[in-house]
Design an enzyme around this catalytic site. Structure first.
Site, mmCIF file in Angstrom:
data_model
loop_
_atom_site.group_PDB
_atom_site.id
_atom_site.type_symbol
_atom_site.label_atom_id
_atom_site.label_comp_id
_atom_site.label_asym_id
_atom_site.label_seq_id
_atom_site.Cartn_x
_atom_site.Cartn_y
_atom_site.Cartn_z
ATOM 1 N N ASP A 233 66.364 26.274 -29.998
ATOM 2 C CA ASP A 233 66.309 27.478 -30.553
ATOM 3 C C ASP A 233 65.025 28.130 -29.860
ATOM 4 O OD1 ASP A 233 66.551 28.839 -33.957
ATOM 5 O OD2 ASP A 233 65.487 29.837 -32.260
ATOM 6 N N GLU B 168 61.203 47.121 -62.542
ATOM 7 C CA GLU B 168 59.980 47.729 -61.586
ATOM 8 C C GLU B 168 59.032 46.527 -61.318
ATOM 9 O OE1 GLU B 168 61.574 50.331 -60.669
ATOM 10 O OE2 GLU B 168 62.117 50.158 -62.659
ATOM 11 N N PRO C 126 57.224 43.110 -52.261
ATOM 12 C CA PRO C 126 57.064 43.655 -50.811
ATOM 13 C C PRO C 126 55.457 43.700 -51.077
ATOM 14 C CG PRO C 126 58.301 44.956 -52.360
ATOM 15 C CD PRO C 126 58.297 43.677 -53.417
ATOM 16 N N ARG D 95 67.348 24.779 -43.103
ATOM 17 C CA ARG D 95 67.677 24.309 -41.824
ATOM 18 C C ARG D 95 66.622 23.734 -40.954
ATOM 19 N NH1 ARG D 95 66.371 27.798 -37.867
ATOM 20 N NH2 ARG D 95 68.261 27.396 -36.456
HETATM 21 C C1 9WO Z 1 60.514 49.321 -57.788
HETATM 22 C C2 9WO Z 1 60.052 50.820 -57.612
HETATM 23 C C3 9WO Z 1 60.497 51.943 -58.415
HETATM 24 C C4 9WO Z 1 59.611 53.110 -57.805
HETATM 25 C C5 9WO Z 1 58.828 53.064 -56.872
HETATM 26 C C6 9WO Z 1 58.466 51.795 -56.276
HETATM 27 C C7 9WO Z 1 59.168 50.557 -56.797
HETATM 28 N N1 9WO Z 1 58.914 49.428 -56.216
HETATM 29 C C8 9WO Z 1 59.819 48.622 -56.878
HETATM 30 C C9 9WO Z 1 59.701 47.363 -56.897
HETATM 31 O O1 9WO Z 1 59.130 46.880 -55.959
HETATM 32 N N2 9WO Z 1 60.338 46.576 -57.479
HETATM 33 C C10 9WO Z 1 60.924 45.222 -57.271
HETATM 34 C C11 9WO Z 1 62.165 44.796 -57.354
HETATM 35 C C12 9WO Z 1 60.199 44.578 -58.735
HETATM 36 C C13 9WO Z 1 60.368 43.145 -58.082
HETATM 37 C C14 9WO Z 1 61.347 42.658 -57.514
HETATM 38 N N3 9WO Z 1 62.099 43.592 -56.667
HETATM 39 C C15 9WO Z 1 61.969 43.361 -55.305
HETATM 40 C C16 9WO Z 1 61.553 42.385 -54.500
HETATM 41 N N4 9WO Z 1 62.302 44.466 -54.338
HETATM 42 N N5 9WO Z 1 62.039 44.061 -53.146
HETATM 43 C C17 9WO Z 1 61.454 42.742 -53.234
HETATM 44 C C18 9WO Z 1 61.160 42.066 -52.185
HETATM 45 C C19 9WO Z 1 60.838 40.573 -52.150
HETATM 46 C C20 9WO Z 1 60.564 40.072 -50.940
HETATM 47 N N6 9WO Z 1 60.371 41.012 -49.855
HETATM 48 C C21 9WO Z 1 60.913 42.016 -49.750
HETATM 49 C C22 9WO Z 1 61.165 42.828 -50.667
#
Ligand code: 9WO
Length: 259
Positions: free
Chosen positions: A168, A115, A88, A153
């Site tokens: 598209d 995490e 994220p 794609r």
């Molecule tokens: C876990 C967490 C727990 C408590 C407070 C904040 C927190 N953030 C996370 C977190 O980001 N965990 C991730 C889970 C660790 C790396 C992989 N994970 C992930 C990737 N979640 N979301 C993504 C992601 C990747 C690409 N685009 C959007 C979301």
């Protein structure tokens, strides 16, 4: 293109590569997917891939050594491509990024769990961080699948004439798509727009363009800033904006008189 995926759950990618455009791209040998599991590079008897966070707090962090060894193994088959960590915190993935990644000969997608991964691994071995949207997942795998799907794609020859990228509207002009209809002509009293049955291809093209413009203005006005639109499109958008204002004024006037 050769895509390496570093993941604790390779089965997810095996399932995904058995269907749709990804399967087609692989059959056409435009795409090769290679998964590497950090667990196979853990050296202790329990094959540990996570550990407690320094500084305390809940949850676990992915250890450096197994993940680093897995990335290194993955790079054997994809030597020059970027190493991308799905998180994220990354740069937002969009169609333009999909198009530029599709030009690469290879890439490695690193999927985190728990995490997250040790920050020093990001510093040492990750070239870029990419996010598919502002939400937290339980791991990077589904985000990696979004990237694989959008990129495959676009590989040469993967889309047939029927699904041509040129057709598209999002890819071509940065607009949202127009609505689609198929048989039957009437569903629960809702009829297919008459123009689509007219056989007048000029009128149909214009109607679809106007639908795409209207929906983009209503739902994603931010996209219009970079959209490929001409004077005629702008004039149409202005017309519907003015029409909306006129309707709103009429509604307010009616409410005033009803009072
Ligand atoms: C876990 C967490 C727990 C408590 C407070 C904040 C927190 N953030 C996370 C977190 O980001 N965990 C991730 C889970 C660790 C790396 C992989 N994970 C992930 C990737 N979640 N979301 C993504 C992601 C990747 C690409 N685009 C959007 C979301």
């Amino acid at each position: 293109m050769e895509i390496g995926v570093v993941t604790l759950f390779p089965a997810l990618f095996e399932a995904y590569s058995e269907v749709g455009m990804v399967r087609k791209a692989m059959q056409q040998q435009q795409l090769a997917l290679n998964t590497v599991n950090p667990r196979d590079y853990a050296t202790d008897t329990h094959r540990t891939v996570d550990d407690r966070p320094f500084g305390g707090g809940p949850g676990m962090v992915m250890k450096v050594e197994p993940l680093q060894a897995a990335i290194k193994a993955c790079k054997q088959t994809t030597p020059n491509g970027p190493v991308i960590y799905l998180s994220p915190q990354g740069q937002r993935f969009d169609q333009a990024m999909a198009e530029s990644l599709a030009e690469q000969a290879s890439m490695v997608l690193v999927c985190g769990r728990y995490e997250g991964i040790d920050e020093r691994l990001i510093e040492m071995d990750i070239d870029r961080e990419v996010s598919v949207g502002d939400y937290v997942l339980s791991g990077g795998e589904t985000a990696a699948m979004c990237v694989i799907d959008a990129v495959s794609r676009l590989l040469p020859g993967v889309l047939g004439d029927a699904e041509s990228v040129q057709q598209d509207s999002f890819t071509a002009d940065g607009l949202l798509d127009h609505p689609h209809y198929t048989r039957p002509e009437s569903v629960a009293g809702r009829d297919v727009p008459e123009v689509l049955l007219s056989g007048d291809h000029q009128r149909i093209r214009q109607w679809r363009r106007q639908q795409a413009l209207t929906r983009t203005q209503e739902r994603r006005p931010d996209l219009l800033a970079d959209a490929n639109i001409d004077e005629q499109d702008r004039a149409f958008l202005k017309k519907i904006r003015l029409e909306k204002i006129r309707l709103e004024k009429a509604r307010l006037e009616k409410a005033r008189l009803d009072k």
